[in-house]
Write a protein that holds these residues in place. Structure first.
Motif, PDB file in Angstrom:
ATOM      1  N   ALA A  42     -73.687 -29.061 -18.238  1.00 37.02           N
ATOM      2  CA  ALA A  42     -74.698 -29.053 -19.303  1.00 37.02           C
ATOM      3  C   ALA A  42     -75.227 -30.460 -19.544  1.00 37.02           C
ATOM      4  CB  ALA A  42     -74.119 -28.467 -20.587  1.00 37.02           C
ATOM      5  N   TRP A  43     -74.323 -31.439 -19.668  1.00 38.29           N
ATOM      6  CA  TRP A  43     -74.779 -32.800 -19.923  1.00 38.29           C
ATOM      7  C   TRP A  43     -75.576 -33.331 -18.743  1.00 38.29           C
ATOM      8  CZ3 TRP A  43     -74.555 -37.629 -17.843  1.00 38.29           C
ATOM      9  CH2 TRP A  43     -75.033 -38.668 -18.649  1.00 38.29           C
ATOM     10  N   LEU A  44     -75.096 -33.115 -17.524  1.00 35.90           N
ATOM     11  CA  LEU A  44     -75.777 -33.633 -16.341  1.00 35.90           C
ATOM     12  C   LEU A  44     -77.187 -33.073 -16.206  1.00 35.90           C
ATOM     13  CD1 LEU A  44     -72.733 -33.477 -13.936  1.00 35.90           C
ATOM     14  CD2 LEU A  44     -74.008 -35.579 -14.498  1.00 35.90           C
ATOM     15  N   VAL A  45     -77.345 -31.770 -16.402  1.00 35.57           N
ATOM     16  CA  VAL A  45     -78.672 -31.148 -16.281  1.00 35.57           C
ATOM     17  C   VAL A  45     -79.570 -31.589 -17.431  1.00 35.57           C
ATOM     18  CG1 VAL A  45     -79.922 -28.948 -16.317  1.00 35.57           C
ATOM     19  CG2 VAL A  45     -77.889 -29.217 -14.874  1.00 35.57           C
ATOM     20  N   TRP A  46     -79.019 -31.626 -18.646  1.00 40.07           N
ATOM     21  CA  TRP A  46     -79.800 -32.104 -19.791  1.00 40.07           C
ATOM     22  C   TRP A  46     -80.250 -33.547 -19.543  1.00 40.07           C
ATOM     23  CZ3 TRP A  46     -78.482 -36.191 -23.050  1.00 40.07           C
ATOM     24  CH2 TRP A  46     -79.326 -36.372 -24.150  1.00 40.07           C
ATOM     25  N   HIS A  47     -79.328 -34.391 -19.108  1.00 39.59           N
ATOM     26  CA  HIS A  47     -79.623 -35.809 -18.898  1.00 39.59           C
ATOM     27  C   HIS A  47     -80.661 -36.010 -17.795  1.00 39.59           C
ATOM     28  CE1 HIS A  47     -79.134 -40.081 -18.219  1.00 39.59           C
ATOM     29  NE2 HIS A  47     -78.647 -39.859 -17.012  1.00 39.59           N
ATOM     30  N   LEU A  48     -80.497 -35.381 -16.656  1.00 40.81           N
ATOM     31  CA  LEU A  48     -81.453 -35.587 -15.571  1.00 40.81           C
ATOM     32  C   LEU A  48     -82.839 -35.113 -15.981  1.00 40.81           C
ATOM     33  CD1 LEU A  48     -82.410 -33.001 -13.551  1.00 40.81           C
ATOM     34  CD2 LEU A  48     -80.007 -33.048 -12.999  1.00 40.81           C
ATOM     35  N   THR A  49     -82.888 -34.070 -16.789  1.00 43.97           N
ATOM     36  CA  THR A  49     -84.175 -33.563 -17.257  1.00 43.97           C
ATOM     37  C   THR A  49     -84.774 -34.486 -18.309  1.00 43.97           C
ATOM     38  OG1 THR A  49     -83.395 -31.312 -16.801  1.00 43.97           O
ATOM     39  CG2 THR A  49     -85.373 -31.534 -18.153  1.00 43.97           C
ATOM     40  N   ARG A  50     -83.936 -34.998 -19.208  1.00 45.10           N
ATOM     41  CA  ARG A  50     -84.429 -35.941 -20.216  1.00 45.10           C
ATOM     42  C   ARG A  50     -84.974 -37.208 -19.557  1.00 45.10           C
ATOM     43  NH1 ARG A  50     -86.613 -36.254 -23.431  1.00 45.10           N
ATOM     44  NH2 ARG A  50     -85.729 -37.837 -24.805  1.00 45.10           N
ATOM     45  N   VAL A  51     -84.269 -37.722 -18.543  1.00 47.92           N
ATOM     46  CA  VAL A  51     -84.731 -38.927 -17.856  1.00 47.92           C
ATOM     47  C   VAL A  51     -86.074 -38.654 -17.181  1.00 47.92           C
ATOM     48  CG1 VAL A  51     -84.264 -40.479 -15.909  1.00 47.92           C
ATOM     49  CG2 VAL A  51     -82.473 -39.993 -17.596  1.00 47.92           C
ATOM     50  N   GLN A  52     -86.191 -37.542 -16.487  1.00 52.10           N
ATOM     51  CA  GLN A  52     -87.454 -37.205 -15.830  1.00 52.10           C
ATOM     52  C   GLN A  52     -88.568 -37.087 -16.866  1.00 52.10           C
ATOM     53  OE1 GLN A  52     -87.246 -34.024 -12.952  1.00 52.10           O
ATOM     54  NE2 GLN A  52     -89.432 -33.607 -13.115  1.00 52.10           N
ATOM     55  N   ASP A  53     -88.307 -36.382 -17.948  1.00 48.85           N
ATOM     56  CA  ASP A  53     -89.299 -36.186 -19.003  1.00 48.85           C
ATOM     57  C   ASP A  53     -89.715 -37.531 -19.603  1.00 48.85           C
ATOM     58  OD1 ASP A  53     -90.894 -34.970 -20.970  1.00 48.85           O
ATOM     59  OD2 ASP A  53     -89.189 -34.151 -22.079  1.00 48.85           O
ATOM     60  N   ALA A 108     -87.636 -26.380 -16.311  1.00 51.06           N
ATOM     61  CA  ALA A 108     -88.848 -25.759 -15.762  1.00 51.06           C
ATOM     62  C   ALA A 108     -90.102 -26.306 -16.448  1.00 51.06           C
ATOM     63  CB  ALA A 108     -88.779 -24.242 -15.901  1.00 51.06           C
ATOM     64  N   ALA A 109     -90.026 -26.503 -17.764  1.00 47.03           N
ATOM     65  CA  ALA A 109     -91.169 -27.049 -18.498  1.00 47.03           C
ATOM     66  C   ALA A 109     -91.460 -28.487 -18.056  1.00 47.03           C
ATOM     67  CB  ALA A 109     -90.910 -26.988 -20.002  1.00 47.03           C
ATOM     68  N   VAL A 110     -90.418 -29.284 -17.873  1.00 49.02           N
ATOM     69  CA  VAL A 110     -90.602 -30.669 -17.415  1.00 49.02           C
ATOM     70  C   VAL A 110     -91.112 -30.680 -15.976  1.00 49.02           C
ATOM     71  CG1 VAL A 110     -89.391 -32.832 -16.872  1.00 49.02           C
ATOM     72  CG2 VAL A 110     -88.945 -31.643 -19.033  1.00 49.02           C
ATOM     73  N   ALA A 111     -90.600 -29.792 -15.145  1.00 46.93           N
ATOM     74  CA  ALA A 111     -91.047 -29.730 -13.745  1.00 46.93           C
ATOM     75  C   ALA A 111     -92.523 -29.351 -13.672  1.00 46.93           C
ATOM     76  CB  ALA A 111     -90.197 -28.725 -12.971  1.00 46.93           C
ATOM     77  N   GLU A 112     -92.946 -28.430 -14.521  1.00 40.19           N
ATOM     78  CA  GLU A 112     -94.357 -28.044 -14.545  1.00 40.19           C
ATOM     79  C   GLU A 112     -95.230 -29.232 -14.948  1.00 40.19           C
ATOM     80  OE1 GLU A 112     -97.297 -24.959 -16.926  1.00 40.19           O
ATOM     81  OE2 GLU A 112     -95.165 -24.490 -16.798  1.00 40.19           O
ATOM     82  N   ARG A 113     -94.808 -29.959 -15.970  1.00 44.71           N
ATOM     83  CA  ARG A 113     -95.552 -31.146 -16.396  1.00 44.71           C
ATOM     84  C   ARG A 113     -95.573 -32.180 -15.274  1.00 44.71           C
ATOM     85  NH1 ARG A 113     -96.238 -34.140 -21.245  1.00 44.71           N
ATOM     86  NH2 ARG A 113     -96.857 -32.148 -22.141  1.00 44.71           N
ATOM     87  N   THR A 114     -94.456 -32.349 -14.589  1.00 47.46           N
ATOM     88  CA  THR A 114     -94.368 -33.323 -13.498  1.00 47.46           C
ATOM     89  C   THR A 114     -95.382 -33.002 -12.404  1.00 47.46           C
ATOM     90  OG1 THR A 114     -92.032 -33.768 -13.957  1.00 47.46           O
ATOM     91  CG2 THR A 114     -92.827 -34.293 -11.742  1.00 47.46           C
ATOM     92  N   VAL A 115     -95.440 -31.747 -11.996  1.00 49.90           N
ATOM     93  CA  VAL A 115     -96.392 -31.339 -10.955  1.00 49.90           C
ATOM     94  C   VAL A 115     -97.818 -31.642 -11.407  1.00 49.90           C
ATOM     95  CG1 VAL A 115     -97.350 -29.331  -9.733  1.00 49.90           C
ATOM     96  CG2 VAL A 115     -94.875 -29.623  -9.901  1.00 49.90           C
ATOM     97  N   GLY A 116     -98.117 -31.365 -12.663  1.00 48.69           N
ATOM     98  CA  GLY A 116     -99.450 -31.649 -13.185  1.00 48.69           C
ATOM     99  C   GLY A 116     -99.772 -33.135 -13.178  1.00 48.69           C
ATOM    100  N   LEU A 117     -98.801 -33.962 -13.549  1.00 47.24           N
ATOM    101  CA  LEU A 117     -99.016 -35.412 -13.564  1.00 47.24           C
ATOM    102  C   LEU A 117     -99.192 -35.970 -12.163  1.00 47.24           C
ATOM    103  CD1 LEU A 117     -96.407 -36.437 -16.291  1.00 47.24           C
ATOM    104  CD2 LEU A 117     -98.907 -36.453 -16.514  1.00 47.24           C
ATOM    105  N   LEU A 118     -98.455 -35.427 -11.221  1.00 50.68           N
ATOM    106  CA  LEU A 118     -98.523 -35.932  -9.848  1.00 50.68           C
ATOM    107  C   LEU A 118     -99.760 -35.455  -9.102  1.00 50.68           C
ATOM    108  CD1 LEU A 118     -94.790 -35.487  -8.770  1.00 50.68           C
ATOM    109  CD2 LEU A 118     -95.937 -37.611  -9.468  1.00 50.68           C
TER     110      LEU A 118
END
Length: 167
Positions: A42-53, A108-118
């Motif tokens: 939980a922490w690892l997935v939350w953290h990697l997503t927070r860093v990406q976001d 998934a929400a962060v990944a969608e935003r990432t694709v849009g930004l890239l």
């Protein structure tokens, strides 16, 4: 392949791995800490997503999904809104508890935003300095590669912890 397509593929590999690492696990399993001290899935997935976001929002001058789309409230963690998990000690790691759907949904929400930004990223934009607090100053391209690297490492750690659950 353009640089934007290359980065989209790299981030896509992270977003493909996140649902698989949390799927079918209970909140207690996601909170399991190897030897009672290590980082939980939980922490690892939350953290990697927070860093990406956090880092992509900063690199492109946009608001974080965490704040803009109400994920901070959905998680209900007793953390500062800007907290990405960097420097967390054992108590803070233990406090990050969430279900698989919440973790996968936020990613998934962060990944969608990432694709849009890239999508519109040009080679020239990769060379733009976005953080001059470092020596040498950090370009957008360097920051994006750093995030992919960090995410991949943390996803691998989460996959390892999941493997421990299988016994």
């Amino acid at each position: 392949m353009t640089p934007a397509e290359l980065l989209t593929d790299a981030f896509g590999r992270i977003s493909d791995g996140v649902p698989a690492v949390v799927e079918g696990l209970t909140e207690d399993q996601l909170a399991l800490r190897p030897d009672g001290e290590g980082n939980s899935i939980a922490w690892l997935v939350w953290h990697l997503t927070r860093v990406q976001d956090d880092h992509l929002a900063d690199a492109f001058g946009t608001e974080q999904v965490w704040l803009a789309d109400g994920w901070q409230q959905r998680f209900g963690l007793d953390l500062e809104p800007s907290d990405t998990g960097y420097g967390h000690g054992p108590d803070q790691v233990a406090a990050v508890r969430a279900g698989a759907d919440l973790l996968a949904g936020y990613h998934a929400a962060v990944a969608e935003r990432t694709v849009g930004l890239l999508a519109g990223l040009t080679p020239e934009q990769l060379d733009e300095v976005i953080d001059d607090d470092w020596d040498p100053p950090v370009t957008r391209g360097v920051r994006l590669v750093s995030v992919v690297d960090d995410d991949a490492r943390h996803l691998g750690q989460a996959e390892y912890v999941r493997g421990l659950l299988a016994g």
